[in-house]
Design a protein around this motif. Structure first.
Motif, short mmCIF file in Angstrom:
data_model
loop_
_atom_site.label_atom_id
_atom_site.label_comp_id
_atom_site.label_asym_id
_atom_site.label_seq_id
_atom_site.Cartn_x
_atom_site.Cartn_y
_atom_site.Cartn_z
N VAL A 18 12.04 52.33 -8.41
CA VAL A 18 10.86 53.43 -9.00
C VAL A 18 9.73 52.50 -9.70
CG1 VAL A 18 12.50 55.10 -9.68
CG2 VAL A 18 12.69 53.14 -11.18
N ARG A 19 8.72 53.52 -10.02
CA ARG A 19 7.53 52.65 -10.86
C ARG A 19 7.79 52.96 -12.29
NH1 ARG A 19 2.72 51.62 -8.33
NH2 ARG A 19 3.41 52.29 -6.42
N ALA A 20 7.57 51.71 -12.95
CA ALA A 20 7.61 51.67 -14.21
C ALA A 20 6.75 51.09 -15.04
CB ALA A 20 9.01 51.26 -14.67
N ARG A 21 6.19 51.68 -16.27
CA ARG A 21 4.93 51.12 -17.02
C ARG A 21 5.61 49.81 -17.50
NH1 ARG A 21 0.02 52.88 -17.92
NH2 ARG A 21 0.35 53.14 -15.70
N ILE A 22 5.07 48.34 -17.13
CA ILE A 22 5.57 47.22 -17.80
C ILE A 22 4.64 46.59 -18.84
CG2 ILE A 22 6.63 44.78 -17.38
CD1 ILE A 22 8.38 47.36 -16.56
N TRP A 23 3.44 46.60 -18.30
CA TRP A 23 2.10 45.86 -19.03
C TRP A 23 1.39 47.02 -19.52
CZ3 TRP A 23 4.54 42.07 -19.82
CH2 TRP A 23 5.31 41.00 -18.93
N TYR A 179 4.06 32.21 -6.82
CA TYR A 179 5.08 33.30 -6.97
C TYR A 179 4.65 34.22 -5.91
CZ TYR A 179 8.43 31.51 -10.37
OH TYR A 179 9.23 30.65 -10.75
N VAL A 180 3.21 34.45 -6.02
CA VAL A 180 2.59 35.58 -5.22
C VAL A 180 2.60 35.16 -3.70
CG1 VAL A 180 0.41 36.75 -4.82
CG2 VAL A 180 1.04 36.32 -7.29
N LEU A 181 1.94 33.82 -3.40
CA LEU A 181 1.85 33.44 -1.86
C LEU A 181 3.07 33.15 -1.40
CD1 LEU A 181 -1.70 31.71 -2.40
CD2 LEU A 181 -1.01 34.07 -1.53
N VAL A 182 4.06 32.21 -2.13
CA VAL A 182 5.14 31.74 -1.55
C VAL A 182 6.40 32.49 -1.69
CG1 VAL A 182 6.60 29.49 -1.45
CG2 VAL A 182 4.31 29.33 -1.78
N LYS A 183 6.87 32.98 -2.98
CA LYS A 183 7.88 33.72 -3.05
C LYS A 183 7.67 35.15 -3.00
CE LYS A 183 10.90 30.76 -5.54
NZ LYS A 183 12.00 30.98 -6.12
N ARG A 184 6.28 35.59 -2.72
CA ARG A 184 6.15 37.02 -2.49
C ARG A 184 6.45 37.88 -3.29
NH1 ARG A 184 2.49 37.19 1.47
NH2 ARG A 184 2.75 35.55 2.91
N HIS A 185 6.34 37.42 -4.68
CA HIS A 185 6.52 38.46 -5.87
C HIS A 185 5.01 38.95 -6.22
CE1 HIS A 185 9.92 36.18 -7.59
NE2 HIS A 185 10.30 36.50 -6.53
N ARG A 186 5.24 40.37 -6.46
CA ARG A 186 3.86 40.90 -6.76
C ARG A 186 3.85 40.98 -8.48
NH1 ARG A 186 3.35 46.88 -3.73
NH2 ARG A 186 3.27 45.95 -1.78
N LEU A 187 2.91 39.94 -8.77
CA LEU A 187 2.55 39.92 -10.22
C LEU A 187 1.61 40.18 -10.58
CD1 LEU A 187 4.09 35.96 -10.84
CD2 LEU A 187 5.19 38.30 -11.16
N VAL A 188 0.34 39.91 -9.68
CA VAL A 188 -1.16 40.09 -10.18
C VAL A 188 -1.42 41.78 -10.33
CG1 VAL A 188 -3.65 39.61 -9.80
CG2 VAL A 188 -1.95 38.01 -9.50
N ARG A 189 -0.86 42.32 -9.45
CA ARG A 189 -1.22 43.87 -9.38
C ARG A 189 -0.68 44.54 -10.67
NH1 ARG A 189 -0.23 46.97 -3.94
NH2 ARG A 189 -1.03 45.00 -3.21
N PRO A 190 0.71 44.30 -11.07
CA PRO A 190 1.16 45.02 -12.37
C PRO A 190 0.08 44.39 -13.61
CG PRO A 190 2.59 44.12 -11.43
CD PRO A 190 1.57 43.40 -10.49
N MET A 191 -0.49 43.40 -13.61
CA MET A 191 -1.26 42.91 -14.76
C MET A 191 -2.73 43.70 -14.46
SD MET A 191 -1.26 41.17 -17.55
CE MET A 191 0.15 40.46 -18.12
N VAL A 192 -2.78 44.45 -13.58
CA VAL A 192 -3.92 45.30 -13.50
C VAL A 192 -3.70 46.72 -13.65
CG1 VAL A 192 -5.88 46.02 -11.96
CG2 VAL A 192 -5.08 43.58 -11.75
N SER A 193 -2.73 47.14 -12.89
CA SER A 193 -2.41 48.61 -12.87
C SER A 193 -1.30 48.81 -14.18
CB SER A 193 -1.65 49.05 -11.78
OG SER A 193 -0.42 48.49 -11.65
N GLY A 194 -0.46 47.75 -14.42
CA GLY A 194 0.47 48.16 -15.70
C GLY A 194 1.79 48.30 -15.13
N ASP A 195 1.76 48.67 -13.90
CA ASP A 195 3.12 49.30 -13.01
C ASP A 195 4.01 48.16 -12.25
OD1 ASP A 195 2.79 51.60 -14.55
OD2 ASP A 195 2.04 52.54 -12.59
N LYS A 196 5.24 48.37 -12.51
CA LYS A 196 6.03 47.32 -11.32
C LYS A 196 6.90 48.37 -10.93
CE LYS A 196 5.98 42.75 -13.36
NZ LYS A 196 6.91 41.74 -13.65
N LEU A 197 7.29 47.92 -9.38
CA LEU A 197 8.37 48.59 -8.87
C LEU A 197 9.70 48.02 -9.07
CD1 LEU A 197 6.72 49.41 -5.16
CD2 LEU A 197 7.37 51.00 -6.99
#
Ligand code: HEM
Ligand code: HEM
Length: 240
Positions: A18-23, A179-197
């Motif tokens: 689910v999408r949740a507002r984190i930032w 974390y983004v390129l090697v571990k494939r964690h989506r970190l940057v988009r949440p710092m822009v949109s605020g949401d994480k899955l």
């Protein structure tokens, strides 16, 4: 998303993310404004463009004061208490056995790096306020401290402090890239949109409480930032 969304997230407790507002918005604006200002400070400091160095320095002072307050009254995942972890949690994270709730906001290692970044920046601003290059640029608070303090602070600001800031910022960006390129964690988009899955079933409580990010909390952030900017402006006005 507001706190009232918690119920719907609980109801949706399954393996589907689910999408949740984190930032919350204030934290995101803080982050990108801080990044731009710190990059500008390194450039203007090294380039000797001191009028702009001072202006950007006062902006970072206001931003850090704001983040200090927001660490207590901001959205759930921006509060210091949410990423102040015990040594045991940090060890568990390093061994790949992190508690599921500890990988939603700042992770134990991420939390440590955030505190380190904020502390090193605060010391850099503090020493800058009493630094004097003995040519043309003197911080606004130099006349309130002894010449010994001025020379110690200037020495720190222009050598160890400068090196630490550049090293930590570089480490931060490299860690994010790793974390983004090697571990494939989506970190940057949440710092822009605020949401994480998030997968609620993965979290121990099966509830992912999002950060509050509504008109009232954003209004509060605006008021707090105005107060912090006022304090920074007052400090700047003490320069003779
Ligand atoms: C001078 C440059 C930068 C500084 C001083 C800086 C500082 C910070 C700070 C203080 C935080 C914690 C946010 C908070 O909770 O308040 C943070 C988080 C973060 N920053 Fe930066 N940042 C910089 C540049 C960047 C850049 C260029 C990127 C993107 C490539 C980036 C991506 C992130 C991400 C993704 C997080 C959240 C990490 C997590 O999920 O735990 N930062 N940064
Ligand atoms: C995060 C915030 C800051 C960063 C990253 C930063 C960075 C730098 C850098 C890289 C230099 C050049 C050092 C050198 O190689 O000679 C410098 C010099 C200087 N900065 Fe800052 N600075 C910050 C905040 C401030 C603030 C808030 C003030 C005052 C209001 C300030 C006042 C000065 C002064 C007076 C110098 C000249 C010191 C000298 O060359 O002897 N700085 N700063």
């Amino acid at each position: 998303m507001t706190d009232s969304s918690v119920a719907s997230l609980t109801a949706a407790a399954s393996d589907s993310p689910v999408r949740a507002r984190i930032w919350d918005l204030p934290t995101r604006v803080f982050h990108w404004a801080l990044s731009a200002a710190v990059i500008g400070l390194i450039a203007t400091g090294l380039g000797g463009v001191m009028e702009w160095h001072f202006r950007l320095g006062y902006s970072v002072l206001a931003l850090l004061l704001f983040r200090l307050l927001w660490g207590f009254v901001g959205g759930r995942w921006s509060r210091f208490a949410s990423f102040f972890y015990s040594p045991g949690s940090i060890l568990a994270y390093l061994r790949g056995r992190a508690h599921p709730d500890h990988v939603i906001g700042h992770t134990p290692l991420g939390g440590l790096s955030v505190f380190a970044l904020l502390a090193v920046l605060a010391v850099q601003v503090g020493t800058g306020l009493v630094a004097d290059d003995e040519v043309s640029a003197a911080g606004p608070l130099t006349r309130f401290v002894s010449s010994q303090v001025v020379s110690l602070a200037t020495g720190w600001h222009a050598s160890q402090g400068k090196t630490l800031v550049i090293a930590l910022v570089s480490l931060h960006v490299l860690a994010v890239l790793f974390y983004v390129l090697v571990k494939r964690h989506r970190l940057v988009r949440p710092m822009v949109s605020g949401d994480k899955l998030i997968t609620p079933a993965g979290a121990s409580s099966r509830v992912v409480a999002p950060s509050r990010d509504d008109a009232a909390s954003r209004g509060l952030a605006l008021v707090l930032f105005a107060v912090c900017a006022g304090v920074a402006y007052w400090i700047a006005s003490l320069r003779v």
